[in-house]
Design a protein around this motif. Structure first.
Motif, PDB file in Angstrom:
ATOM      1  N   LYS A 120       0.824  -1.211   0.000  1.00  0.00           N
ATOM      2  CA  LYS A 120       0.000   0.000   0.000  1.00  0.00           C
ATOM      3  C   LYS A 120       0.854   1.255   0.000  1.00  0.00           C
ATOM      4  O   LYS A 120       1.943   1.295   0.569  1.00  0.00           O
ATOM      5  N   GLU A 121       0.299   2.293  -0.616  1.00  0.00           N
ATOM      6  CA  GLU A 121       1.002   3.557  -0.812  1.00  0.00           C
ATOM      7  C   GLU A 121       1.123   4.380   0.469  1.00  0.00           C
ATOM      8  O   GLU A 121       2.118   5.044   0.688  1.00  0.00           O
ATOM      9  N   VAL A 122       0.142   4.362   1.332  1.00  0.00           N
ATOM     10  CA  VAL A 122       0.086   5.276   2.475  1.00  0.00           C
ATOM     11  C   VAL A 122       1.064   4.937   3.593  1.00  0.00           C
ATOM     12  O   VAL A 122       1.189   5.686   4.545  1.00  0.00           O
ATOM     13  N   VAL A 123       1.766   3.843   3.477  1.00  0.00           N
ATOM     14  CA  VAL A 123       2.664   3.389   4.530  1.00  0.00           C
ATOM     15  C   VAL A 123       4.112   3.658   4.116  1.00  0.00           C
ATOM     16  O   VAL A 123       4.467   3.522   2.956  1.00  0.00           O
ATOM     17  N   THR A 124       4.939   4.033   5.088  1.00  0.00           N
ATOM     18  CA  THR A 124       6.380   4.085   4.868  1.00  0.00           C
ATOM     19  C   THR A 124       6.929   2.774   5.410  1.00  0.00           C
ATOM     20  O   THR A 124       6.481   2.274   6.441  1.00  0.00           O
ATOM     21  N   TYR A 125       7.892   2.228   4.705  1.00  0.00           N
ATOM     22  CA  TYR A 125       8.422   0.914   5.063  1.00  0.00           C
ATOM     23  C   TYR A 125       9.859   1.017   5.550  1.00  0.00           C
ATOM     24  O   TYR A 125      10.596   1.928   5.192  1.00  0.00           O
ATOM     25  N   MET A 126      10.239   0.048   6.368  1.00  0.00           N
ATOM     26  CA  MET A 126      11.586  -0.070   6.877  1.00  0.00           C
ATOM     27  C   MET A 126      12.209  -1.284   6.194  1.00  0.00           C
ATOM     28  O   MET A 126      11.612  -2.359   6.176  1.00  0.00           O
ATOM     29  N   VAL A 127      13.388  -1.082   5.605  1.00  0.00           N
ATOM     30  CA  VAL A 127      14.115  -2.177   4.974  1.00  0.00           C
ATOM     31  C   VAL A 127      15.400  -2.371   5.762  1.00  0.00           C
ATOM     32  O   VAL A 127      16.216  -1.460   5.865  1.00  0.00           O
ATOM     33  N   MET A 128      15.558  -3.552   6.311  1.00  0.00           N
ATOM     34  CA  MET A 128      16.750  -3.851   7.095  1.00  0.00           C
ATOM     35  C   MET A 128      17.920  -4.127   6.162  1.00  0.00           C
ATOM     36  O   MET A 128      17.734  -4.347   4.962  1.00  0.00           O
ATOM     37  N   ASP A 129      19.121  -4.159   6.702  1.00  0.00           N
ATOM     38  CA  ASP A 129      20.326  -4.394   5.915  1.00  0.00           C
ATOM     39  C   ASP A 129      20.273  -5.733   5.190  1.00  0.00           C
ATOM     40  O   ASP A 129      20.831  -5.902   4.117  1.00  0.00           O
ATOM     41  N   ASP A 130      19.556  -6.705   5.766  1.00  0.00           N
ATOM     42  CA  ASP A 130      19.426  -8.030   5.145  1.00  0.00           C
ATOM     43  C   ASP A 130      18.150  -8.150   4.311  1.00  0.00           C
ATOM     44  O   ASP A 130      17.716  -9.243   3.986  1.00  0.00           O
TER      45      ASP A 130
END
Length: 190
Positions: A120-130
């Motif tokens: 979904k567009e309305v969310v900001t996501y966290m991407v870990m180093d892995d």
């Protein structure tokens, strides 16, 4: 819409300068859709993108043997060689994933996922180093600082990076070789 060679996605990295490591990245829907589409690439496409010589293991040699195999040995030389060396994927994943940073095949995406992409567009996501992906939250961010044993908040640095075709291919290669993908691509420039 801009061409795929000029459009880039932004990614905001949180770097622990003491450990010289990316703790996590703040990412938009577009970047997460790009990452998820990497899983849809056929192995032949991955080998072609990374080049035969850049591959670990023997798959590059297998690819090269098909390239060098004389057409007289194939049942249907034009069709079979093309299918093996330049495989197609559902929703044209090759162009969608690797050139996702450019024009999107929006109609094809909508057919697959219903609304365009996977998240979904309305969310900001966290991407870990892995490359672990999860929705971003303040509490999660603070918890991660503890998990990574960050003692000095002053040692943290924010860095915005642009992800285009070249960086996309580096991410793909690093994801096959390393467990610390974001650090490898954006800090070590491998």
């Amino acid at each position: 819409m801009a061409s795929s060679s000029t459009t880039k996605l932004s990614l905001k990295l949180l770097i622990d300068t003491n450990a010289e490591k990316v703790l996590f990245a703040e990412a938009s829907k577009d970047f997460i859709d790009f990452l998820f589409n990497l899983l849809r690439l056929p192995i032949g496409t991955v080998i072609r993108l990374l080049t035969k010589n850049g591959m670990v293991g023997c798959l590059g040699k297998l690819y090269e043997s098909i390239e060098n195999l004389n057409d007289t040995y194939l049942l249907n030389p034009t069709q079979h060689k093309e299918a093996l060396l330049k495989p197609t994927a559902p929703m044209n994943s090759m162009s969608y994933a690797v050139t996702y940073v450019g024009e999107k095949a929006e109609e094809e995406v909508k057919k697959c996922s219903g609304e365009g992409g996977f998240v979904k567009e309305v969310v900001t996501y966290m991407v870990m180093d892995d490359l672990v992906v999860q929705p971003m939250s303040t509490i999660s961010s603070i918890t991660l600082l503890n998990k990574f044993h960050v003692k000095e908040v002053g040692s943290l640095q924010e860095k915005v990076v642009e992800v285009g075709m070249e960086e996309g291919i580096k991410l793909l290669k690093a994801s096959l070789l390393y467990k610390n993908v974001l650090t490898t691509v954006f800090l070590k420039n491998v």
